[in-house]
Design a protein around this motif. Sequence first.
Motif, mmCIF file in Angstrom:
data_model
loop_
_atom_site.group_PDB
_atom_site.id
_atom_site.type_symbol
_atom_site.label_atom_id
_atom_site.label_comp_id
_atom_site.label_asym_id
_atom_site.label_seq_id
_atom_site.Cartn_x
_atom_site.Cartn_y
_atom_site.Cartn_z
ATOM 1 N N THR A 78 6.380 -20.072 -2.567
ATOM 2 C CA THR A 78 5.276 -19.404 -3.253
ATOM 3 C C THR A 78 5.563 -19.339 -4.744
ATOM 4 O O THR A 78 6.533 -18.706 -5.173
ATOM 5 C CB THR A 78 5.066 -17.982 -2.702
ATOM 6 O OG1 THR A 78 4.793 -18.057 -1.299
ATOM 7 C CG2 THR A 78 3.900 -17.300 -3.401
ATOM 8 N N PHE A 79 4.738 -20.043 -5.527
ATOM 9 C CA PHE A 79 4.854 -20.053 -6.980
ATOM 10 C C PHE A 79 3.771 -19.144 -7.568
ATOM 11 O O PHE A 79 2.602 -19.241 -7.188
ATOM 12 C CB PHE A 79 4.700 -21.463 -7.534
ATOM 13 C CG PHE A 79 5.804 -22.402 -7.123
ATOM 14 C CD1 PHE A 79 6.941 -22.540 -7.907
ATOM 15 C CD2 PHE A 79 5.717 -23.142 -5.947
ATOM 16 C CE1 PHE A 79 7.963 -23.407 -7.523
ATOM 17 C CE2 PHE A 79 6.732 -24.001 -5.565
ATOM 18 C CZ PHE A 79 7.856 -24.140 -6.351
ATOM 19 N N GLU A 80 4.169 -18.284 -8.491
ATOM 20 C CA GLU A 80 3.223 -17.359 -9.111
ATOM 21 C C GLU A 80 3.445 -17.351 -10.618
ATOM 22 O O GLU A 80 4.587 -17.276 -11.090
ATOM 23 C CB GLU A 80 3.413 -15.951 -8.550
ATOM 24 C CG GLU A 80 2.450 -14.934 -9.130
ATOM 25 C CD GLU A 80 2.664 -13.557 -8.553
ATOM 26 O OE1 GLU A 80 1.847 -12.670 -8.841
ATOM 27 O OE2 GLU A 80 3.645 -13.372 -7.800
ATOM 28 N N ASN A 81 2.363 -17.430 -11.361
ATOM 29 C CA ASN A 81 2.449 -17.455 -12.819
ATOM 30 C C ASN A 81 2.154 -16.072 -13.379
ATOM 31 O O ASN A 81 1.025 -15.606 -13.334
ATOM 32 C CB ASN A 81 1.457 -18.468 -13.388
ATOM 33 C CG ASN A 81 1.557 -18.573 -14.900
ATOM 34 O OD1 ASN A 81 2.443 -17.992 -15.523
ATOM 35 N ND2 ASN A 81 0.632 -19.312 -15.503
ATOM 36 N N THR A 82 3.190 -15.401 -13.894
ATOM 37 C CA THR A 82 3.003 -14.096 -14.527
ATOM 38 C C THR A 82 2.992 -14.209 -16.045
ATOM 39 O O THR A 82 2.992 -13.205 -16.748
ATOM 40 C CB THR A 82 4.123 -13.132 -14.097
ATOM 41 O OG1 THR A 82 5.383 -13.688 -14.482
ATOM 42 C CG2 THR A 82 4.101 -12.902 -12.595
ATOM 43 N N ALA A 83 2.995 -15.436 -16.546
ATOM 44 C CA ALA A 83 2.962 -15.658 -17.993
ATOM 45 C C ALA A 83 1.523 -15.579 -18.502
ATOM 46 O O ALA A 83 0.568 -15.451 -17.732
ATOM 47 C CB ALA A 83 3.577 -17.015 -18.328
ATOM 48 N N SER A 84 1.389 -15.699 -19.801
ATOM 49 C CA SER A 84 0.067 -15.577 -20.407
ATOM 50 C C SER A 84 -0.634 -16.916 -20.579
ATOM 51 O O SER A 84 -1.749 -16.967 -21.087
ATOM 52 C CB SER A 84 0.203 -14.894 -21.775
ATOM 53 O OG SER A 84 1.094 -15.637 -22.604
#
Length: 847
Positions: A78-84
Amino acid sequence: MLRQHRGPWWFGISVLVLAFITFSLSLTEPAKAAPGETSGSLGIIGKDGSVSGNCPLRHTDVRGTISGFLARVEVTQTFENTASQKIEAVYAFPLPENAAIDDMTIQIGNRTVRGIIKKREEARAIYEQAKQTGHVAALLDQERPNIFTQAVANIMPGEQVVVTIRYLQTLEYQDGGYEFVFPMVVGPRYIPGDPTGKQAGGWAPDTNKVPDASKITPQVAPPGTRAGHDISIELAIDAGVPIQQMRSTSHEIDVNRTGASSATVALKNTSEIPNKDFILRYDVAGQQISDAVLTQAVPASSKLGPGGYFTLILQPPARIPESDITPKELVFVLDTSGSMWGFPLEKGKELISHALDELYPGDTFNIITFSGDTHILFPEPVYPTAENIHRAKQLLASRTGGGGTEMMKAIRAALVPSDSQDHLRVVCFVTDGYVGNDLEIIGEVQKHKNARVFAFGIGTSVNRFLIEGMAKAGRGDSEIVTLNDKADVAAHRLYERLRAPLLTDISIDWGTLPVAEVYPAHLPDLFSGKPLIVSGRYTSAASGTIRLRGKRAGDNFEREIPVSFSASTSKHSVLPAFWARRKIDDLMSQDWAGLQNGTVKPAVQAQITQLGLDYRLMTQFTSFVAVEERVVTKDGKPVRVEVPVEIPEGVSYQRVFRNGKWLNEDVRWVMSGSQAQAFSPQAGLTLYAKLSRAPNVVGSGSGAGVGPGVGGGVGGGIYRVGPPSPAPPPPGVSSPTAVMVEDAPAPEEKFTGARAVLASKLSPALLEAYDCWKKSGADCKSAKDGQVEVRLFLATDSAAVREQLKAVGFVISQESSKAGVNGRVPIERLEELAKLDAVRFVAVLSR
């Protein structure tokens, strides 16, 4: 362990990396954890130095279904992008070396896209096009049979992409039990050769010896930090026969027995740190499983036909104790590189020490140690006299881990002498296998036909592909010794295999059965209680009897096994993939060197590629690619983010990345420039942010620091930037390595006078018996009636020598043979016997 190169080329790469958002430690005063965040986790550092997100790989979930010796495993990342801003996540990870990877899907929201298998270059082109046009896409490449790279492009801020990989594998069965292994981390590989560039985001540059080094060296989380992702495992097991004992030697597990022959197993900690292999072992009822034949026919219209596929599982015969007393020449090769420092090296030294204690009368031995250089204890193998054993154990005690893993020189030092010998040499390698030129090493082992190679992998996350590959190429056997295993037991198993192999010179007579393309093409000898697994094709349904033939304890062995090849297409749908995987292994063995350096034989590459396409399998030349066509993301090109990995449990980060010969010279040099930068040890390669203050800053991290100008510890703090270091050497200059004969360390106990004579000729056990007699006289049980039964090994044998033996009271009980001369001698006259020039070695006669 790891090799870094200094100079303008490396600095140029470092400058280029500043253009990307990468992982780094926060390099100001240690920050307090935000709500929901773990202190010490790695974050994404933007160009302005601010933390803009966390590691994009959040979790790996492993679920497997095991039936008998077959396993179907599903790995979900599971890949999740918490960047802007949107990112491309790249992750290098391991899978079992014998896995047949046959499926990949990606899930974005409620939509699932199944990957397609393509030639590697075609899959890359599809992925790059999708990345440029804003589509979510995933690409799965194989770098080694046990190392893979997953790239996921255009993950939007706040969004998740779930990648699922599926594979098949056979479980290892030995001595009444099954073993399931799931590797969790790619250990840090040593990279030999001169830099040639960098095509990926690993910490190492590509070299002329390892052209893909930057793909197999994922960034490693520094001490005091977490890579940011964790793992869970759940298995459903149906053994087919009652399960007796179930245990994990690596992790705490929860076991739910759902029946006499079934169970579910899960990691007790559902957010386990992925830093070591998961190992599950379970015993089943009965001494051994029965011979079995699994078959699957394919439809006549299928491109995989005609006929069908079979997998044959043949159990070895029972062991006959100590069938082979022929003297052996054993060479122990010990890896003393930086990654072996500490527990792994101590376990390896303990293993060899116990093996020395189990040498048989007449055996000869030598020890080779290697890291950056290769050291040979004796000019040639010697008898295991008390003095020689003492010197060998002193050498082992003196070794500490440090430096690179120049394994090829040790391989050649151990194996080349066997080419001109008229006897068999047994070479035992003890290593974690953390090298980037593993394909080349297996190819080198394969060249030396007059040696048997036994490979011992030491550690919690060893390079199993190399360990298994060396043993197969060297016609020997392999064993993984974890830090929790007992070294003396492993050493005893080694001698049991050498003295009493279960079955050698194996062949199968297929009679009139219509079989074709059976693999392995050359059947291995069986040294332990592992079954012989053979995969092949049959051209039509048939029944008959095959004959398994070989040598057991020097005698002919034959067993008849009834076989039926089915016309049914409904069972065992995994068998075509297993057969294709075995054929790919056989093809790879035809050109290891070409696979290593990227110049594989065209015919071999073409066949492997076609097998991958026809059977939907990952290979070095075929990849899975999946593209979400419906949704197009915005905001231009994604920022590449390399997912870091943990350092394997038991491996010293400081010894791997702190050795002044490797990392820290690079670190000090980069930091000494006018635009000084501060970063963690790992950040010295690609992960760092600029200082906002003057360089000479004392950090608050823990640890002693490394070398001049580096202080403040190894995690969580700011690193001191000291005075400029000496100019680095020109790019491409490697540290010299050498092969040298070690000056054997002098024993702490000085052997002088008569004692020196005895120690130079007598085995440790016989010297102990002599000491017992000297102390206790007739009360010493090892010297019955003042006599001791011994075996002599002579430099020459003649009538004159026989008279000399008679003169010192030696009475021959068995005539001279390759196994020596047996007889009795008064124990008080052992010193006289040892003084005879013709006598080379005297050992207690084993019964």
